[in-house]
Write a protein that holds these residues in place. Structure first.
Motif, mmCIF file in Angstrom:
data_model
loop_
_atom_site.group_PDB
_atom_site.id
_atom_site.type_symbol
_atom_site.label_atom_id
_atom_site.label_comp_id
_atom_site.label_asym_id
_atom_site.label_seq_id
_atom_site.Cartn_x
_atom_site.Cartn_y
_atom_site.Cartn_z
ATOM 1 N N PRO A 12 -14.565 -30.512 11.865
ATOM 2 C CA PRO A 12 -13.446 -31.480 11.798
ATOM 3 C C PRO A 12 -12.102 -30.551 11.481
ATOM 4 N N LEU A 13 -11.057 -30.404 12.175
ATOM 5 C CA LEU A 13 -9.707 -29.736 11.768
ATOM 6 C C LEU A 13 -8.817 -30.555 11.021
ATOM 7 N N LEU A 14 -8.994 -30.626 9.534
ATOM 8 C CA LEU A 14 -8.147 -31.744 9.172
ATOM 9 C C LEU A 14 -6.656 -31.336 8.918
ATOM 10 N N VAL A 15 -6.112 -32.598 9.080
ATOM 11 C CA VAL A 15 -4.393 -32.690 8.930
ATOM 12 C C VAL A 15 -4.244 -33.621 8.017
ATOM 13 N N ARG A 16 -3.230 -33.748 7.289
ATOM 14 C CA ARG A 16 -2.821 -34.712 6.316
ATOM 15 C C ARG A 16 -1.496 -35.315 6.023
ATOM 16 N N ASN A 17 -1.338 -36.592 6.127
ATOM 17 C CA ASN A 17 -0.153 -37.239 5.693
ATOM 18 C C ASN A 17 -0.336 -37.311 4.144
#
Length: 352
Positions: A105-110
């Motif tokens: 997974p290529l994590l992105v975050r609010n």
């Protein structure tokens, strides 16, 4: 301001301090110098323009979470202050294709924190204060300076959310409603982070009474002329939230205006749109819609008018304070035909 938002004497008596005193304490807690410090880091070359996804965006997320933690906000994400998503699954198709061979997974975050309200009932309802913290990253094909720092777009909104979080959390008496402070990823790819939140809300959408989004609030050198002690509201006659913002502006010396073209045009082009589509009255505040370095490498932190940004943020703080303390939630303007789909979404949301 509509009658629904008139704070009467009975409500004022419930507070341990006169409203003016409490408001003054809140507004005084917003610091231009603190925002300068935050933005000089978030918009520095070290963060490489905070592209989605990128190492710089990850560092920015950690920094924002640290500020929320320091302010005393409660974490609201699935991973502490982070609402995580896999960019490979949610990015626009042309972006997903770049990472099709990746297996992990290529994590992105609010980045999300909440200040719980003080009223036993109203604390279960929420006012959102939002901004996007991503920008365009590194653009090696765009000249000698490849880093697009994104100080005004939208580092200014990001540090404003941090400033508002600090100011509200520092008050001895909390507002009656809870306030969610959130910075989102992926706006520059089409509101991806805010739409992800809309599809995976961290507080019930039906209990979310308003969203005030901050975008490009730091530069005053608009292409149409200087915008000092002034800000424009997108969808300025779409809901009672805009009425509250105008009144708060009057009380703090900020002209909250409707741009004859851009206020309606840009309603759909910032992160308020994701909440509005769900039926939540949501608007974006901007100072300069168009400025010389828009989406350019020269949008740097030293060009921000920090005193003016703090003044605009104080007006926003007063508006948030008003909505968060009043028992009646703001409503869409049903007489404006442009709000029809939002009015219908609100009716569905509340089972009307």
């Amino acid at each position: 301001m509509t009658a629904a938002f008139a704070i009467g004497s009975a409500q004022a008596k419930e507070l341990p301090l006169p409203p003016q005193q409490r408001q003054a304490s809140l507004l005084a807690a917003i610091s231009a110098d603190a925002m300068r410090g935050d933005l000089s880091f978030l918009a520095s070359d070290a963060l490489e323009g905070r592209g989605t996804p990128s190492r710089g965006l990850d560092i920015a997320a950690e920094y924002i979470a640290a500020q929320f933690r320091g302010a005393g906000l409660e974490p609201l994400g699935d991973d502490g202050y982070f609402q995580t998503a896999d960019w490979r699954k949610i990015a626009p198709e042309k972006e997903r294709a770049k990472f099709a061979d990746a297996s992990a997974p290529l994590l992105v975050r609010n980045v999300v924190g909440v200040l719980r309200g003080s009223d036993p009932t109203l604390s279960k309802t929420y006012v959102l204060v939002t901004a996007h913290y991503d920008h365009l990253g590194i653009r090696k094909d765009k000249g000698d300076d490849p880093i697009f720092n994104g100080a005004n777009d939208d580092g200014s909104g990001t540090v404003s959310v941090i400033a508002l979080a600090r100011a509200f959390a520092a008050q001895k008496v909390r507002p009656k409603r809870s306030i969610v402070f959130m910075t989102v990823f992926g706006e520059e790819h089409g509101l991806v982070g805010s739409r992800y939140y809309g599809a995976h809300p961290l507080v019930p959408v039906a209990d979310t009474v308003a969203d005030i989004n901050l975008e490009q609030v730091g530069r005053t050198d608009d292409s149409e002329g200087p915008q000092v002690r002034a800000a424009a509201i997108t969808g300025a006659d779409y809901s009672e939230v805009a009425d509250v913002l105008r009144k708060a502006g009057e009380q703090t010396g900020i002209r909250m205006t409707k741009h004859p073209v851009n206020s309606d045009r840009y309603f759909a082009f910032s992160d308020n749109q994701a909440l509005a589509d769900l039926g939540v009255p949501a608007h974006t505040i901007s100072v300069a819609y168009d400025f010389a370095d828009y989406h350019g490498a020269a949008d740097t932190w030293d060009k921000i008018d920090y005193a003016n940004m703090a003044a605009v943020d104080r007006a926003v703080a007063l508006a948030v304070w008003t909505i968060a303390n009043h028992p009646v939630a703001p409503r869409w303007n049903t007489s404006n035909p442009k709000t029809a789909k939002y009015v219908e979404a609100a009716r569905r949301l509340h089972g009307e």
